[in-house]
Enzyme design. Structure first.
Site, PDB file in Angstrom:
ATOM      1  NE  ARG A 162       4.272  31.980  19.656  1.00  0.00           N
ATOM      2  CZ  ARG A 162       4.485  33.250  19.958  1.00  0.00           C
ATOM      3  NH1 ARG A 162       5.709  33.683  20.142  1.00  0.00           N
ATOM      4  NH2 ARG A 162       3.488  34.086  20.100  1.00  0.00           N
ATOM      5  NE  ARG A 172      15.472  33.040  10.220  1.00  0.00           N
ATOM      6  CZ  ARG A 172      16.445  32.884  11.110  1.00  0.00           C
ATOM      7  NH1 ARG A 172      17.623  32.442  10.725  1.00  0.00           N
ATOM      8  NH2 ARG A 172      16.250  33.172  12.382  1.00  0.00           N
ATOM      9  NE  ARG A 173      16.370  31.523  14.955  1.00  0.00           N
ATOM     10  CZ  ARG A 173      15.791  32.360  15.806  1.00  0.00           C
ATOM     11  NH1 ARG A 173      14.773  31.968  16.554  1.00  0.00           N
ATOM     12  NH2 ARG A 173      16.227  33.595  15.921  1.00  0.00           N
ATOM     13  NE  ARG A 189      10.520  31.704  22.287  1.00  0.00           N
ATOM     14  CZ  ARG A 189      10.470  31.739  20.973  1.00  0.00           C
ATOM     15  NH1 ARG A 189      11.453  31.243  20.265  1.00  0.00           N
ATOM     16  NH2 ARG A 189       9.453  32.284  20.359  1.00  0.00           N
ATOM     17  CB  CYS A 246       7.259  36.189  10.375  1.00  0.00           C
ATOM     18  SG  CYS A 246       5.562  36.087  10.933  1.00  0.00           S
ATOM     19  CE  LYS A 304      14.086  37.608  14.672  1.00  0.00           C
ATOM     20  NZ  LYS A 304      14.624  36.247  14.583  1.00  0.00           N
ATOM     21  CG  ASP A 305       9.654  40.913  15.638  1.00  0.00           C
ATOM     22  OD1 ASP A 305       9.768  39.780  15.134  1.00  0.00           O
ATOM     23  OD2 ASP A 305      10.052  41.200  16.781  1.00  0.00           O
TER      24      ASP A 305
HETATM   25  C1  DPM Z   1      10.624  36.566  13.671  1.00  0.00           C
HETATM   26  C2  DPM Z   1      11.079  35.253  13.880  1.00  0.00           C
HETATM   27  C3  DPM Z   1      11.318  35.128  15.263  1.00  0.00           C
HETATM   28  C4  DPM Z   1      11.006  36.402  15.865  1.00  0.00           C
HETATM   29  C5  DPM Z   1      11.239  34.206  12.797  1.00  0.00           C
HETATM   30  C6  DPM Z   1      12.708  33.873  12.474  1.00  0.00           C
HETATM   31  C7  DPM Z   1      11.778  33.915  15.966  1.00  0.00           C
HETATM   32  C8  DPM Z   1      10.597  33.047  16.338  1.00  0.00           C
HETATM   33  C9  DPM Z   1      10.973  31.849  17.138  1.00  0.00           C
HETATM   34  C10 DPM Z   1      10.220  37.180  12.395  1.00  0.00           C
HETATM   35  N1  DPM Z   1      10.561  37.228  14.863  1.00  0.00           N
HETATM   36  O1  DPM Z   1      13.672  34.408  13.043  1.00  0.00           O
HETATM   37  O2  DPM Z   1      12.930  33.011  11.574  1.00  0.00           O
HETATM   38  O3  DPM Z   1      12.159  31.590  17.428  1.00  0.00           O
HETATM   39  O4  DPM Z   1      10.040  31.133  17.514  1.00  0.00           O
HETATM   40  C11 DPM Z   1      12.191  37.872  17.569  1.00  0.00           C
HETATM   41  C12 DPM Z   1      13.366  37.770  18.370  1.00  0.00           C
HETATM   42  C13 DPM Z   1      14.038  39.006  18.234  1.00  0.00           C
HETATM   43  C14 DPM Z   1      13.265  39.799  17.406  1.00  0.00           C
HETATM   44  C15 DPM Z   1      13.795  36.612  19.185  1.00  0.00           C
HETATM   45  C16 DPM Z   1      14.621  35.566  18.435  1.00  0.00           C
HETATM   46  C17 DPM Z   1      15.327  39.476  18.907  1.00  0.00           C
HETATM   47  C18 DPM Z   1      16.505  39.638  17.953  1.00  0.00           C
HETATM   48  C19 DPM Z   1      16.489  40.796  17.005  1.00  0.00           C
HETATM   49  C20 DPM Z   1      11.100  36.811  17.322  1.00  0.00           C
HETATM   50  N2  DPM Z   1      12.143  39.086  17.054  1.00  0.00           N
HETATM   51  O5  DPM Z   1      14.644  35.499  17.213  1.00  0.00           O
HETATM   52  O6  DPM Z   1      15.287  34.768  19.136  1.00  0.00           O
HETATM   53  O7  DPM Z   1      16.424  41.967  17.397  1.00  0.00           O
HETATM   54  O8  DPM Z   1      16.573  40.522  15.801  1.00  0.00           O
END
Ligand code: DPM
Length: 365
Positions: free
Chosen positions: A172, A154-155, A178, A266, A103-104
């Site tokens: 953050r 999104r959330r 967190r 994102c 997702k990143d």
């Molecule tokens: C992206 C988002 C977030 C990450 C945006 C989203 C969360 C940012 C936040 C694109 N990347 O989800 O709408 O909560 O401030 C990220 C996490 C993981 C991968 C952590 C998380 C782990 C889970 C995985 C950060 N990237 O989302 O809690 O492998 O998918």
């Protein structure tokens, strides 16, 4: 990168052509966060099982996303926040493999790179982690005006819509930071995190509830690990391709095609839900206004019946950045088409306006 390399000076540099021979050490680049290391170790273990004759080494580096900890992700405006430095190291042949959370990874990768493996997806859902003092409560029963920590647009958009009595604030830092901010301060009643990350960290016991798609759909690629490699490096591509998980690959191609066609990154509130059932690939996708008041949501499906076609071996058989020669080319093309078609459907209903407004509002904040 400068921080990682000196630990491995005993390893000779490879020729510019990349890594060709089995007697070479295969280097795996990772971010320095605990989650990134756990994910890279996991992929390393899998590769070692499949290629017992090959030596794998891990090189840890800091990325922009790790350094800027006080700004909401959606506001930094660097699309490849967590990936750029790692890709630079790939480009320079300093590493051969980089493990990311899919997702990143941007839906369009810089030229010369591809995702050579998408591993079986962990839970793609989001999870609620409550402040210990609220133990036993849920998002529904938390007091009026309770503050929920998330910097995901999104959330926040989806949960504002579903739980209007709650308030949302950015948080953050990596997962460790967190959880600390949640537990040791009184700023947040709860935070929302991906269940997959919590599980990989061994913090499953902190999950108070898993959000159902009706409450909060997940991000494109959430829960899946991706192995990024140099696109021209056929030897490494073949080495990692055995890690591809059929259904995860097709789901993620559809999701990424959907996001790419919407021109989302994102920093826009876009959410998805996918399923593979009885040779059907089903994609639900939605876009939201920042406050969740506006929503466009549609579902489409496509047949992905296995075919007898010989896998295509072209120079660039990639679909939204994913190269999977060992998975039916027509199924991949169908998955990509599904994502594009669903995006077209939402665009025809006004998704562009919702996303443009969301982007402008977010930039102005
Ligand atoms: C992206 C988002 C977030 C990450 C945006 C989203 C969360 C940012 C936040 C694109 N990347 O989800 O709408 O909560 O401030 C990220 C996490 C993981 C991968 C952590 C998380 C782990 C889970 C995985 C950060 N990237 O989302 O809690 O492998 O998918």
């Amino acid at each position: 990168m400068e921080n990682g390399l000196h630990e491995y000076t005993e390893v000779c540099f490879k020729e510019k052509e990349g890594n060709g021979n089995a007697n070479h050490v295969i280097r795996m680049g990772t971010r320095k966060s605990q989650l990134a290391r756990i994910q890279t170790d996991y992929v390393k273990e899998k590769l070692m099982e499949l290629h017992p004759d090959v030596k794998f080494e891990i090189v840890a580096m800091s990325t922009i996303g790790d350094k800027i900890l006080d700004t909401a992700l959606s506001k930094i405006g660097e699309k490849s926040l967590f990936t750029k430095e790692l890709e630079n190291a790939l480009e320079r042949n300093e590493v051969d493999i980089v493990v990311h959370s899919l997702k990143d990874l941007p839906t369009t990768l810089p030229p010369g790179f591809t995702v050579g493996a998408v591993l079986e997806r962990e839970s793609p859902y989001d999870a609620v982690v409550l402040h210990p003092k609220h133990a036993g409560l849920s998002l529904e029963t938390l007091p009026e005006k309770s503050v929920i920590g998330t910097s995901s647009l999104r959330r926040a958009a989806q949960l504002k819509r579903r739980f209007p009595h709650l308030e949302f604030e950015s948080i953050r830092g990596n997962l460790n930071t967190r959880l600390k901010k949640l537990d040791e301060k009184d700023d947040y009643a709860a935070i929302i995190l991906a269940a997959a990350g919590l599980k990989r960290m061994g913090w499953e016991n902190r999950i108070s509830m898993i959000l159902e798609p009706a409450d909060c759909m997940y991000a494109v690629g959430q829960g899946a690990l991706a192995v990024e490699v140099r696109a021209r490096d056929r030897h490494i591509l073949d080495m990692v391709s055995v890690l591809h998980h059929h259904d995860t690959v097709l789901r993620c191609i559809a999701e990424r095609a959907f996001l790419r066609h919407l021109e989302g990154g994102c920093s826009v509130p876009v959410a998805v839900h996918t399923e593979v059932k009885d040779a059907l690939l089903c994609l639900t996708g939605a876009v939201y206004s920042l406050d969740g008041a506006d929503m466009l949501k549609e579902t489409m499906q496509i047949s992905i019946l296995p075919d007898n076609e010989v896998p295509q071996v072209s120079d660039d058989g990639a679909h939204v950045g994913v190269t999977a020669y060992n998975i039916s080319e027509s199924s991949q093309a169908a998955a990509e088409k599904l994502g594009v078609d669903l995006a077209e459907l939402l665009l025809s209903k006004g998704a562009k306006d919702i996303l443009t407004t969301a982007r402008q509002l977010n930039d102005a904040r």
